[in-house]
Design an enzyme around this catalytic site. Structure first.
Site, PDB file in Angstrom:
ATOM      1  N   SER A 129      13.634 -73.703 -70.971  1.00 15.68           N
ATOM      2  CA  SER A 129      14.793 -74.347 -70.320  1.00 15.68           C
ATOM      3  C   SER A 129      14.490 -75.801 -70.012  1.00 15.68           C
ATOM      4  O   SER A 129      13.506 -76.106 -69.350  1.00 15.68           O
ATOM      5  CB  SER A 129      15.096 -73.665 -68.975  1.00 15.68           C
ATOM      6  OG  SER A 129      15.663 -72.416 -69.172  1.00 15.68           O
ATOM      7  N   HIS A 165      19.946 -74.473 -73.383  1.00 15.26           N
ATOM      8  CA  HIS A 165      19.313 -73.959 -74.599  1.00 15.26           C
ATOM      9  C   HIS A 165      20.265 -74.267 -75.759  1.00 15.26           C
ATOM     10  O   HIS A 165      21.335 -73.669 -75.870  1.00 15.26           O
ATOM     11  CB  HIS A 165      19.087 -72.449 -74.493  1.00 15.26           C
ATOM     12  CG  HIS A 165      17.936 -72.069 -73.605  1.00 15.26           C
ATOM     13  ND1 HIS A 165      16.664 -71.903 -74.073  1.00 15.26           N
ATOM     14  CD2 HIS A 165      17.874 -71.833 -72.278  1.00 15.26           C
ATOM     15  CE1 HIS A 165      15.862 -71.568 -73.069  1.00 15.26           C
ATOM     16  NE2 HIS A 165      16.572 -71.520 -71.972  1.00 15.26           N
ATOM     17  N   HIS A 170      17.254 -64.352 -74.338  1.00 19.06           N
ATOM     18  CA  HIS A 170      16.773 -63.663 -73.135  1.00 19.06           C
ATOM     19  C   HIS A 170      17.378 -62.268 -73.024  1.00 19.06           C
ATOM     20  O   HIS A 170      18.512 -62.031 -73.432  1.00 19.06           O
ATOM     21  CB  HIS A 170      17.156 -64.448 -71.881  1.00 19.06           C
ATOM     22  CG  HIS A 170      16.721 -65.867 -71.876  1.00 19.06           C
ATOM     23  ND1 HIS A 170      17.416 -66.845 -72.539  1.00 19.06           N
ATOM     24  CD2 HIS A 170      15.658 -66.475 -71.290  1.00 19.06           C
ATOM     25  CE1 HIS A 170      16.795 -68.007 -72.365  1.00 19.06           C
ATOM     26  NE2 HIS A 170      15.725 -67.808 -71.611  1.00 19.06           N
ATOM     27  N   TYR A 227      18.519 -60.968 -70.367  1.00 20.99           N
ATOM     28  CA  TYR A 227      19.723 -60.969 -69.510  1.00 20.99           C
ATOM     29  C   TYR A 227      20.994 -61.386 -70.260  1.00 20.99           C
ATOM     30  O   TYR A 227      22.091 -61.219 -69.746  1.00 20.99           O
ATOM     31  CB  TYR A 227      19.518 -61.854 -68.260  1.00 20.99           C
ATOM     32  CG  TYR A 227      19.280 -63.309 -68.540  1.00 20.99           C
ATOM     33  CD1 TYR A 227      20.305 -64.158 -68.947  1.00 20.99           C
ATOM     34  CD2 TYR A 227      18.007 -63.858 -68.394  1.00 20.99           C
ATOM     35  CE1 TYR A 227      20.084 -65.495 -69.213  1.00 20.99           C
ATOM     36  CE2 TYR A 227      17.771 -65.198 -68.647  1.00 20.99           C
ATOM     37  CZ  TYR A 227      18.811 -66.010 -69.054  1.00 20.99           C
ATOM     38  OH  TYR A 227      18.587 -67.329 -69.311  1.00 20.99           O
ATOM     39  N   GLU A 228      20.840 -61.918 -71.465  1.00 24.23           N
ATOM     40  CA  GLU A 228      22.028 -62.237 -72.258  1.00 24.23           C
ATOM     41  C   GLU A 228      22.653 -60.968 -72.835  1.00 24.23           C
ATOM     42  O   GLU A 228      23.739 -61.009 -73.417  1.00 24.23           O
ATOM     43  CB  GLU A 228      21.667 -63.210 -73.391  1.00 24.23           C
ATOM     44  CG  GLU A 228      21.258 -64.580 -72.872  1.00 24.23           C
ATOM     45  CD  GLU A 228      20.780 -65.511 -73.980  1.00 24.23           C
ATOM     46  OE1 GLU A 228      21.641 -66.026 -74.714  1.00 24.23           O
ATOM     47  OE2 GLU A 228      19.555 -65.705 -74.110  1.00 24.23           O
ATOM     48  N   ALA A 267      10.306 -72.491 -68.191  1.00 22.51           N
ATOM     49  CA  ALA A 267      10.433 -72.961 -66.810  1.00 22.51           C
ATOM     50  C   ALA A 267      10.201 -71.727 -65.948  1.00 22.51           C
ATOM     51  O   ALA A 267      10.682 -70.647 -66.279  1.00 22.51           O
ATOM     52  CB  ALA A 267      11.823 -73.513 -66.580  1.00 22.51           C
ATOM     53  N   MET A 285      11.899 -65.443 -66.808  1.00 19.37           N
ATOM     54  CA  MET A 285      12.731 -64.429 -67.461  1.00 19.37           C
ATOM     55  C   MET A 285      12.559 -64.454 -68.986  1.00 19.37           C
ATOM     56  O   MET A 285      13.495 -64.147 -69.737  1.00 19.37           O
ATOM     57  CB  MET A 285      14.200 -64.662 -67.106  1.00 19.37           C
ATOM     58  CG  MET A 285      14.467 -64.726 -65.609  1.00 19.37           C
ATOM     59  SD  MET A 285      16.173 -65.155 -65.265  1.00 19.37           S
ATOM     60  CE  MET A 285      16.062 -65.557 -63.507  1.00 19.37           C
ATOM     61  N   SER A 286      11.374 -64.829 -69.446  1.00 23.23           N
ATOM     62  CA  SER A 286      11.207 -64.956 -70.902  1.00 23.23           C
ATOM     63  C   SER A 286       9.751 -64.779 -71.317  1.00 23.23           C
ATOM     64  O   SER A 286       8.935 -64.302 -70.545  1.00 23.23           O
ATOM     65  CB  SER A 286      11.703 -66.334 -71.354  1.00 23.23           C
ATOM     66  OG  SER A 286      10.848 -67.337 -70.852  1.00 23.23           O
ATOM     67  N   ASN A 338      10.186 -74.709 -59.445  1.00 27.70           N
ATOM     68  CA  ASN A 338      10.511 -74.437 -58.033  1.00 27.70           C
ATOM     69  C   ASN A 338       9.391 -73.603 -57.428  1.00 27.70           C
ATOM     70  O   ASN A 338       8.676 -72.905 -58.144  1.00 27.70           O
ATOM     71  CB  ASN A 338      11.859 -73.691 -57.926  1.00 27.70           C
ATOM     72  CG  ASN A 338      11.909 -72.440 -58.784  1.00 27.70           C
ATOM     73  OD1 ASN A 338      12.005 -72.511 -60.017  1.00 27.70           O
ATOM     74  ND2 ASN A 338      11.821 -71.288 -58.141  1.00 27.70           N
ATOM     75  N   HIS A 344      19.644 -72.900 -61.058  1.00 27.21           N
ATOM     76  CA  HIS A 344      19.483 -73.373 -62.441  1.00 27.21           C
ATOM     77  C   HIS A 344      19.525 -74.903 -62.541  1.00 27.21           C
ATOM     78  O   HIS A 344      18.802 -75.495 -63.347  1.00 27.21           O
ATOM     79  CB  HIS A 344      20.561 -72.732 -63.321  1.00 27.21           C
ATOM     80  CG  HIS A 344      20.335 -72.920 -64.803  1.00 27.21           C
ATOM     81  ND1 HIS A 344      19.172 -72.503 -65.430  1.00 27.21           N
ATOM     82  CD2 HIS A 344      21.094 -73.478 -65.775  1.00 27.21           C
ATOM     83  CE1 HIS A 344      19.240 -72.807 -66.718  1.00 27.21           C
ATOM     84  NE2 HIS A 344      20.401 -73.397 -66.952  1.00 27.21           N
TER      85      HIS A 344
END
Ligand code: HPA
Length: 289
Positions: free
Chosen positions: A35, A66, A88, A90-91, A118, A221-222, A245, A261
């Site tokens: 990201s 992306h 991902h 979550y997609e 990220a 998440m990846s 973060n 995000h």
């Protein structure tokens, strides 16, 4: 359909042939841009760009930040291919669909996978903008019974039961640490453990505490399913997280501690130059042999 049957060897081979034929080169290094780190692909020279929609049988990426392009060309004299935009869980895609581009890379000739992401920093020593070189992972989706390798195994890709110890190439980690020193950013470079969660929600405090107890330093998440797919087919892996973060591991009502995000993208934009330099110089080292 079991995950492993979604993209049979022949389909991956067709996609790889499509790319190699049009690019006119065989890439040796594959890069996955995290990201906000899309500029890793922008520094590629003599680039041939393939939009995901125009590649037969390729998924399309749906996440802001992306782009959805495959860029093939040279970097520091090495033939490379970069994914600007990854897939991902979550997609809504099965993990084998998320990581199928890694198999495409393999059949294009790629020997090294560079995966970037990220991530939120759980290790209290990490600051926003730091880079964590991944030396191991905790596969939460795997704990929950999900894997891109689930289903019948095709031995042309790799073994039924691949080992994952030493998945993150030690030599490349050591070289990256040395490069960090010459860049003067050694205090912003760490080595640590990444964990991938399904998302798209950011973690609760209780989850972050649990991850910390498990020895996790950064969460995202990846990447993990891509690394699994790459190790299965015996690619050398180098991966790092840009810490965008700091994850809170104590209860607090401070709103500014919540991950979002926009912040992730802003930090990535700020640090992409350093990330690009690290990647370029590491490729340069690989080229020297
Ligand atoms: N959690 C999960 N994924 C992330 C984070 C986070 O805090 N930051 C960037 N990606």
């Amino acid at each position: 359909t079991p995950q492993s049957l979604l993209y049979p060897y022949e389909v991956i081979q067709e996609i790889a042939d499509f790319i190699v034929k049009r690019a006119g080169i065989r890439p040796k290094i594959g890069i996955i841009c995290g990201s906000g780190l899309g500029s890793l692909a922008d520094i590629i020279q003599d680039a041939k760009v393939f939009e995901y929609e125009k590649i037969p049988n390729f998924p399309v990426s749906t996440v802001e930040g992306h782009a959805g392009k495959l860029v093939v060309g040279t970097l520091e004299g090495a033939n490379v291919m970069a994914m600007q935009g990854r897939f991902h869980f979550y997609e809504g895609y099965p993990l084998a669909k998320c990581s199928m581009p890694v198999r495409v890379m393999k059949l294009c000739g790629v020997e090294y996978l560079f995966a970037t992401n990220a991530a939120g920093g759980i290790n209290p020593k990490f600051n926003v903008g730091d880079i964590m070189l991944m030396h191991d992972h905790v596969n939460m989706l795997g704990f929950a019974g999900n894997s891109p390798l689930q289903g019948p195994n095709d031995p042309r890709f790799g073994p039924r039961f691949p080992a994952l110890v030493n998945s993150y190439n030690r030599d490349l980690i050591n070289k990256a640490i040395e490069i960090g020193k010459t860049m003067g950013i050694e205090s912003n470079i760490h080595v640590g453990v990444y964990s991938c969660l399904g998302g798209p929600t950011y973690e609760t405090i209780a989850e972050l505490k649990a991850l910390r107890m498990m020895g996790v330093d950064a969460v995202g998440m990846s990447t993990v399913h891509e690394v699994i797919t790459a190790r299965h087919c015996d690619m050398k892996v180098f991966a790092f997280s840009l810490i965008t973060n700091k994850c809170p591991i104590e209860y607090s009502d401070k709103k500014d501690e919540e991950a979002n995000h926009e912040e992730v993208m802003a930090v990535a934009k700020n640090r992409q130059k350093a990330c690009c330099e690290l990647v370029s110089r590491l490729i340069c080292e690989i080229q020297k042999g």
